[in-house]
Design a protein around this motif. Structure first.
Motif: not given
Length: 314
Positions: A1-26
């Motif tokens: 379970m800790p490994r699952f949580v860590l992997m999901r948190l790491l996956q959130m980083i590129p998602v939020m970066l992409g979201v931030s770029f889209v929010v800023f540019i749009s």
């Protein structure tokens, strides 16, 4: 379970970066000049240019994004152009108000959709099931803003059972039950579509469980129908219910924009609407980012709960 949580948190980083770029540019792709909008159409070109330099709008777009992202990593969302206050400070109270409305809406979604799906699955193809399916079809087809206006007219104007706007009584603010009284209509308008979605998905999952071979085997052993329905059926369909309900959290937070505007609820949605009218770019970016973050967090929590349920079943 800790490994699952860590992997999901790491996956959130590129998602939020992409979201931030889209929010800023749009925001910058929308026609119009922010400085001209703030100062008015009668402002001189010199004043407009000075404000553009003050806000950093004369720099290349990627440079502006880099500066904004660096400030964002330090929890600095900038200053509101129209209100001249920190966006983070202003959004703090608005987020809390939106979470109150979203929490009430989520409560309606969980309780009503679970009750309807269990009733519908246990009365499969009977009149109660068909009425429930028809009701969810109507709710899924009703836009939030239309339903909100309808509820406002019927239950606040025609029959004044509920207040027309706000979160508290302006002259005599009350406590918890007053907030509930004010939140009832906007919460119903926000939750209606989600109730329909969760009910239909959960009902399908429960009907699928009923037709499984092990349910037939349990039925042949003489286990009572009530125990089969409310223990085995519900337990095995619970991950589907949790997953689809978790996905609705971000949707509720986003769709509450319409309810907040119609019922004048002082949350993120109303703040975003005002910011769009005033071309307040930092405020628009801050509100959009908060809504996107709620989607990401709700998806993470729903995945975590489903994973935990699977671990318990094993």
């Amino acid at each position: 379970m800790p490994r699952f949580v860590l992997m999901r948190l790491l996956q959130m980083i590129p998602v939020m970066l992409g979201v931030s770029f889209v929010v800023f540019i749009s925001v910058y792709l929308v026609p119009g000049d922010v400085a001209r909008t703030v100062l008015g159409q009668q402002a001189s070109d010199t004043a407009v240019q000075a404000l553009r330099e003050e806000l950093g709008l004369n720099r290349p777009l990627l440079v502006q994004y880099g500066i904004w992202l660096w400030d964002l990593l330090h929890f600095d969302l900038g200053f509101s152009i129209s209100q001249r206050v920190s966006v983070s400070t202003l959004l703090g109270e608005k987020i809390l108000n939106s979470l109150i409305l979203m929490g009430f809406s989520l409560f309606l979604v969980i309780t009503l959709s679970f009750t309807l799906s269990v009733y519908s699955a246990t009365h499969f193809r009977k009149i109660g099931d068909r009425l429930a399916i028809f009701g969810t079809l109507v709710m899924a087809s009703a836009p939030t803003f239309w339903l909100g206006i309808l509820l406002l007219y019927v239950f606040s104007i025609k029959f004044p059972f509920f207040p027309t706007s706000g979160m508290h009584n302006f002259y005599n603010p009350g406590g918890f039950w007053e907030v509930v009284h004010h939140a009832t209509l906007p919460a119903i308008a926000t939750a209606a579509s989600s109730i329909a979605i969760v009910t239909r998905v959960t009902r399908s999952a429960m009907i699928d469980v009923i037709t499984k071979t092990y349910m037939t085997a349990l039925r042949s052993r003489g286990i009572r129908r009530r125990r089969l329905n409310y223990v085995h059926m519900v337990r095995n369909a619970l991950p589907s219910f949790v997953n689809i309900s978790g996905l609705q959290v971000g949707y509720l937070f986003g769709s509450a924009i319409f309810s907040e505007i119609i019922f004048n609820w002082p949350g993120i949605g109303l703040q975003l609407y005002d910011a769009i009218l005033q071309r307040d770019v930092p405020m628009i970016q801050g509100c959009s980012l908060v809504i996107a973050l709620m989607f990401v967090i709700s998806n993470f929590l729903s995945d975590y709960i489903v994973r935990s349920l699977d671990a318990i079943k094993r």
